[in-house]
Design a protein around this motif. Structure first.
Motif, PDB file in Angstrom:
ATOM      1  N   GLY A 233      -3.918  -1.970 -19.173  1.00 10.98           N
ATOM      2  CA  GLY A 233      -4.597  -3.208 -18.765  1.00 10.98           C
ATOM      3  C   GLY A 233      -4.022  -3.740 -17.469  1.00 10.98           C
ATOM      4  O   GLY A 233      -4.763  -4.103 -16.548  1.00 10.98           O
ATOM      5  N   GLY A 234      -2.700  -3.741 -17.370  1.00 17.15           N
ATOM      6  CA  GLY A 234      -2.063  -4.205 -16.144  1.00 17.15           C
ATOM      7  C   GLY A 234      -2.417  -3.322 -14.962  1.00 17.15           C
ATOM      8  O   GLY A 234      -2.700  -3.804 -13.867  1.00 17.15           O
ATOM      9  N   LEU A 235      -2.452  -2.012 -15.198  1.00 21.30           N
ATOM     10  CA  LEU A 235      -2.757  -1.086 -14.103  1.00 21.30           C
ATOM     11  C   LEU A 235      -4.194  -1.254 -13.626  1.00 21.30           C
ATOM     12  O   LEU A 235      -4.467  -1.233 -12.424  1.00 21.30           O
ATOM     13  N   VAL A 236      -5.122  -1.420 -14.589  1.00 19.74           N
ATOM     14  CA  VAL A 236      -6.517  -1.606 -14.186  1.00 19.74           C
ATOM     15  C   VAL A 236      -6.646  -2.903 -13.379  1.00 19.74           C
ATOM     16  O   VAL A 236      -7.322  -2.944 -12.340  1.00 19.74           O
ATOM     17  N   ALA A 237      -5.961  -3.954 -13.842  1.00 18.84           N
ATOM     18  CA  ALA A 237      -6.001  -5.221 -13.106  1.00 18.84           C
ATOM     19  C   ALA A 237      -5.445  -5.024 -11.704  1.00 18.84           C
ATOM     20  O   ALA A 237      -6.010  -5.530 -10.719  1.00 18.84           O
ATOM     21  N   ALA A 238      -4.343  -4.266 -11.590  1.00 13.59           N
ATOM     22  CA  ALA A 238      -3.737  -4.048 -10.277  1.00 13.59           C
ATOM     23  C   ALA A 238      -4.669  -3.239  -9.380  1.00 13.59           C
ATOM     24  O   ALA A 238      -4.817  -3.546  -8.190  1.00 13.59           O
ATOM     25  N   ALA A 239      -5.318  -2.220  -9.967  1.00 17.24           N
ATOM     26  CA  ALA A 239      -6.237  -1.406  -9.171  1.00 17.24           C
ATOM     27  C   ALA A 239      -7.392  -2.265  -8.662  1.00 17.24           C
ATOM     28  O   ALA A 239      -7.785  -2.187  -7.490  1.00 17.24           O
ATOM     29  N   PHE A 240      -7.906  -3.131  -9.550  1.00 14.39           N
ATOM     30  CA  PHE A 240      -8.983  -4.041  -9.162  1.00 14.39           C
ATOM     31  C   PHE A 240      -8.499  -4.965  -8.038  1.00 14.39           C
ATOM     32  O   PHE A 240      -9.196  -5.177  -7.037  1.00 14.39           O
ATOM     33  N   ALA A 241      -7.269  -5.474  -8.193  1.00 16.37           N
ATOM     34  CA  ALA A 241      -6.719  -6.378  -7.182  1.00 16.37           C
ATOM     35  C   ALA A 241      -6.587  -5.669  -5.842  1.00 16.37           C
ATOM     36  O   ALA A 241      -6.828  -6.268  -4.794  1.00 16.37           O
ATOM     37  N   MET A 242      -6.242  -4.382  -5.873  1.00 16.38           N
ATOM     38  CA  MET A 242      -6.040  -3.676  -4.611  1.00 16.38           C
ATOM     39  C   MET A 242      -7.354  -3.503  -3.869  1.00 16.38           C
ATOM     40  O   MET A 242      -7.364  -3.376  -2.644  1.00 16.38           O
ATOM     41  N   VAL A 243      -8.467  -3.515  -4.616  1.00 17.87           N
ATOM     42  CA  VAL A 243      -9.763  -3.454  -3.943  1.00 17.87           C
ATOM     43  C   VAL A 243     -10.128  -4.829  -3.389  1.00 17.87           C
ATOM     44  O   VAL A 243     -10.434  -4.968  -2.206  1.00 17.87           O
ATOM     45  N   VAL A 244     -10.057  -5.853  -4.225  1.00 26.73           N
ATOM     46  CA  VAL A 244     -10.515  -7.171  -3.746  1.00 26.73           C
ATOM     47  C   VAL A 244      -9.555  -7.766  -2.721  1.00 26.73           C
ATOM     48  O   VAL A 244      -9.939  -8.620  -1.931  1.00 26.73           O
ATOM     49  N   ALA A 245      -8.306  -7.294  -2.725  1.00 28.34           N
ATOM     50  CA  ALA A 245      -7.344  -7.851  -1.772  1.00 28.34           C
ATOM     51  C   ALA A 245      -7.703  -7.480  -0.344  1.00 28.34           C
ATOM     52  O   ALA A 245      -7.328  -8.196   0.585  1.00 28.34           O
ATOM     53  N   ILE A 246      -8.438  -6.382  -0.176  1.00 29.92           N
ATOM     54  CA  ILE A 246      -8.737  -5.946   1.193  1.00 29.92           C
ATOM     55  C   ILE A 246      -9.427  -7.069   1.973  1.00 29.92           C
ATOM     56  O   ILE A 246      -8.961  -7.442   3.040  1.00 29.92           O
ATOM     57  N   PRO A 247     -10.511  -7.672   1.429  1.00 29.30           N
ATOM     58  CA  PRO A 247     -11.021  -8.835   2.160  1.00 29.30           C
ATOM     59  C   PRO A 247     -10.201 -10.113   1.921  1.00 29.30           C
ATOM     60  O   PRO A 247      -9.979 -10.876   2.848  1.00 29.30           O
ATOM     61  N   LEU A 248      -9.764 -10.348   0.683  1.00 27.36           N
ATOM     62  CA  LEU A 248      -9.153 -11.645   0.365  1.00 27.36           C
ATOM     63  C   LEU A 248      -7.897 -11.912   1.184  1.00 27.36           C
ATOM     64  O   LEU A 248      -7.659 -13.032   1.629  1.00 27.36           O
ATOM     65  N   MET A 249      -7.089 -10.884   1.382  1.00 27.25           N
ATOM     66  CA  MET A 249      -5.815 -11.114   2.051  1.00 27.25           C
ATOM     67  C   MET A 249      -5.968 -11.333   3.552  1.00 27.25           C
ATOM     68  O   MET A 249      -5.017 -11.650   4.245  1.00 27.25           O
ATOM     69  N   ARG A 250      -7.196 -11.138   4.032  1.00 27.07           N
ATOM     70  CA  ARG A 250      -7.433 -11.469   5.446  1.00 27.07           C
ATOM     71  C   ARG A 250      -7.551 -12.961   5.647  1.00 27.07           C
ATOM     72  O   ARG A 250      -7.470 -13.451   6.764  1.00 27.07           O
ATOM     73  N   LEU A 251      -7.813 -13.672   4.565  1.00 27.80           N
ATOM     74  CA  LEU A 251      -8.007 -15.125   4.678  1.00 27.80           C
ATOM     75  C   LEU A 251      -6.677 -15.842   4.596  1.00 27.80           C
ATOM     76  O   LEU A 251      -5.704 -15.340   4.050  1.00 27.80           O
ATOM     77  N   ASN A 252      -6.683 -17.064   5.099  1.00 24.46           N
ATOM     78  CA  ASN A 252      -5.456 -17.842   5.121  1.00 24.46           C
ATOM     79  C   ASN A 252      -5.596 -19.113   4.325  1.00 24.46           C
ATOM     80  O   ASN A 252      -6.691 -19.642   4.173  1.00 24.46           O
ATOM     81  N   GLY A 253      -4.494 -19.605   3.849  1.00 26.72           N
ATOM     82  CA  GLY A 253      -4.396 -20.944   3.272  1.00 26.72           C
ATOM     83  C   GLY A 253      -5.520 -21.271   2.330  1.00 26.72           C
ATOM     84  O   GLY A 253      -5.789 -20.554   1.357  1.00 26.72           O
ATOM     85  N   ILE A 254      -6.228 -22.360   2.652  1.00 26.95           N
ATOM     86  CA  ILE A 254      -7.181 -22.900   1.727  1.00 26.95           C
ATOM     87  C   ILE A 254      -8.395 -21.999   1.554  1.00 26.95           C
ATOM     88  O   ILE A 254      -8.943 -21.869   0.458  1.00 26.95           O
ATOM     89  N   ALA A 255      -8.801 -21.323   2.629  1.00 28.39           N
ATOM     90  CA  ALA A 255      -9.936 -20.409   2.508  1.00 28.39           C
ATOM     91  C   ALA A 255      -9.614 -19.308   1.501  1.00 28.39           C
ATOM     92  O   ALA A 255     -10.468 -18.905   0.710  1.00 28.39           O
TER      93      ALA A 255
END
Lengths: 362, 294
Positions: free
Chosen positions: A116-138
């Motif tokens: 479960g943790g690994l699947v969550a991490a794998a999912f996070a690694m996909v969504v992080a690609i756009p999300l981590m480009r954003l800053n602060g409140i956005a």
């Protein structure tokens, strides 16, 4: 730092901010978690929330970006672990349209929680690609959008999750013992990360992004790593939550209430330190339990008022002590008492010396 | 062809509703860097005021609802947001989060979780026939209300003293104060306008759903936030455009997604939003001050 210190003492000094909260948490668990059934349940839930709060802390505490979306990873971990542990026959009856490998899968709870943790991490690694480009409140708001995406998908993907009919039959085997173990492991992961080179780079970027960038820190990469790691811990916490609940329904109680609780815990404890995350969880769990007992008594509080009171408590904290109970500091290593230690009320010179010393230690 | 025109009308009316919500959020963000989560609860409280006042004559009923929205917004400002004003953005964001949950649970506790139907005056329901097209009356009401309010806001910001001061404050709050803008008055006024926008949004939302419930503010405020992020946090124009864009995307997805995927509309919508942000992380009309903070 004197060079003649033994390795053991240095190790103790390093691990001190982890050992103290973990030890206190274990002690608290021993005292309150071994009583009657209610207290066992309350303690188990508290320990699961320690894992969830520490999971969110790994990202939010170190990066300075508040995430409202981490309960999406909790949910991914919870549903993954749930689907992997429901007995095969029952699963065939509940979810006839499952793909073959899921329908036949039956793992032990421990293994399922890790998956479960690994699947969550794998999912996070996909969504992080756009999300981590954003800053602060956005970034905070986009993380909330992520939570909604996951909630929409889980609510509607009925062949996998049964949607609002609720996923039932998840084995209920989160105990005080295994949730304590998971919580302490989560704290260890968080502590090792935050004292590692990578964690320090991220913390530097939290304090001053421009200076960090000027010093050559790739903020995007550091955030990405922390996000994946924190999603893993949150996902494992979610798995434990699934095995605590036994029944999962993708409603506000499953997504929004834990989001609110975890944010409250982190803010009350102090979002910038590991001990803050743990202390906040313990304090808020204790307050919730007291409120719940007041609510169940005759002529007492009405049940709906609990969150209102917690919300007001959070507001008062924000206004009076926005850096939380711990002020964002870890537990300091006790200094050896010296004969000439300044007594309270000693001249200013003594105080200054102490301050310098403290700086040297931390 | 008829279907396409109807979709366009729906898109514009939904887009203008979203723009109203986004403007309410963006106004406070641009002036005081507050991402007001509790905007959704202003909407919800206004909607419950609608329920409470629903027997009264229509003008009284509408005015009462608007007054409720303004009042709640002003109360929030005075009790919760003034003490944390000027603190860092995250503290204010969490404050708003706390207010949002406290108010929502107060509603849950006093009104119950189940949706309650609201009796609406006749002109909200039914359809109007224009040039052979059947158009839902509430789309038209929504369009008209948004058009009036958006025009009103433009006039307010361009022509009145307070509006100009507000734009100045949105640009540089410290400088505006040095030049004699009264901070407390200005921020209270911004909250009042934000409350008014929320109340109008509440009326429009209830006219579509026909019922009120404590959680009803959550989805709209997310839409408002996301619209602000797309438009660029801190830009009023960006918020309005972002809201319109979101409304149009929603209707477009609704019209084009195959039946099996239609329930996932919001998932597609927010994924699209995240895709937009990959291309322009700072939003369409980023305000320079915010980019610098990052």
């Amino acid at each position: 730092m004197p060079e003649n210190q033994s390795l053991a003492l240095r190790a103790l000094r390093y691990a001190w901010p982890l050992i103290v909260p973990a030890g206190l948490l274990a002690l608290l668990t021993l005292v309150v978690g071994t009583g009657d059934k209610t207290m066992t349940l309350v303690t188990t839930k508290m320990l699961i929330f320690v894992t969830l709060a520490v999971g969110v802390y790994i990202f939010s505490g170190n990066s300075g970006i508040l995430s409202f979306g981490h309960m999406a990873f909790m949910a991914v971990g919870a549903y993954t672990s749930g689907l992997l542990t429901i007995p095969v026959l029952q699963k065939a009856a509940l979810l006839p349209d499952l793909p073959g490998f899921l329908a036949d899968a039956h793992l032990s709870t421990a293994l399922a929680a890790i998956v479960g943790g690994l699947v969550a991490a794998a999912f996070a690694m996909v969504v992080a690609i756009p999300l981590m480009r954003l800053n602060g409140i956005a970034a905070s708001i986009a993380s909330l959008a992520l939570l909604l995406v996951v909630q929409t998908v889980i609510s509607n993907w009925e062949s996998l999750t049964r949607g609002h009919s609720a996923l039932i039959g998840v084995p209920v085997n989160s105990t005080v013992g295994n949730t304590l173990l998971v919580a302490v492991l989560a704290m260890a992961v968080a502590y090792v990360y935050q004292t590692s080179r990578r964690g320090l780079l991220l913390r530097a970027s939290r304090e001053d992004p421009r200076a960090a960038r000027a010093a050559g820190i790739n903020i995007y990469r550091e955030r990405y790593l922390a996000f994946a790691l924190s999603a893993f811990v949150t996902g494992v916490g979610g798995a434990m939550y699934a095995h605590y609940l036994g029944v999962m329904r993708p409603d506000a109680g499953f997504f929004l209430d834990p989001t609110f609780m975890v944010v409250t815990m982190l803010v009350v404890g102090g979002i910038n330190s590991l001990s803050g995350a743990v202390l906040g969880t313990v304090v808020i769990s204790a307050i919730s339990e007291v409120l719940r007992r007041l609510a169940s008594g005759e002529g007492g509080l009405k049940p709906g008022l609990q969150t209102v009171i917690l919300g007001v408590f959070l507001l008062v904290m924000l206004i009076t002590r926005p850096s939380g109970l711990t002020g964002g500091r870890e537990v300091p290593f006790p200094r050896r008492r010296r004969r000439d230690a300044p007594t309270p009320g000693a001249p200013a010179g003594g105080d200054l010396q102490t301050a310098n010393e403290q700086e040297a230690v931390t | 062809m008829k279907l396409v025109i109807q979709d366009v009308i729906n898109a514009v009316s939904l887009g203008s509703l979203y723009a109203l919500i986004a403007l309410g959020v963006a106004l406070l963000f641009s002036i005081m860097r507050l991402a007001n989560f509790a905007h959704g609860e202003i909407i919800a409280v206004s909607a419950f005021a609608m329920l409470a006042l629903s027997g009264l004559p229509v003008p009284v009923w509408i005015l009462g609802t608007l007054a409720a929205g303004v009042l709640v917004a002003l109360l929030m400002e005075r009790i919760a947001f003034r003490p944390v004003r000027g603190k860092d953005m995250t503290t204010m964001l969490i404050t708003a989060f706390a207010v949002s949950f406290a108010v929502k649970d107060l509603l849950l506790f006093s009104q119950g979780a189940l949706p309650k139907p609201v009796r609406l005056p006749g002109f909200f329901s039914g359809t109007v026939e224009v040039a052979g097209l059947q158009i839902a009356a509430n789309s038209l009401v929504s369009l008209a209300a948004s058009a009036v309010l958006l025009t009103g806001l433009v006039v307010f910001f361009q022509k009145t003293d307070l509006g100009v001061q507000m734009r100045a404050a949105a640009d540089d709050f410290g400088m505006a104060r040095l030049l004699g803008v009264r901070a407390n008055l200005l921020i209270a006024a911004a909250f009042a306008i934000s409350g008014l926008l929320a109340a109008v949004a509440a009326i429009l939302l209830v006219s579509q759903s026909g019922s009120v419930e404590p959680y009803m503010g959550f989805a709209p405020v997310i839409v408002g936030f996301v619209a602000c992020v797309i438009g660029g946090m801190g830009s009023l124009k960006g918020a309005a455009v972002g809201g319109m864009l979101l409304g149009c995307l929603t209707v477009l997805l609704q019209a084009t997604l195959p039946d099996g995927l239609a329930p996932y509309r919001d998932a597609f919508l927010y994924s699209l939003v995240i895709a937009i942000l990959v291309v322009r992380p700072q939003g369409l009309f980023a305000s320079p001050a915010v980019v610098e903070d990052a």
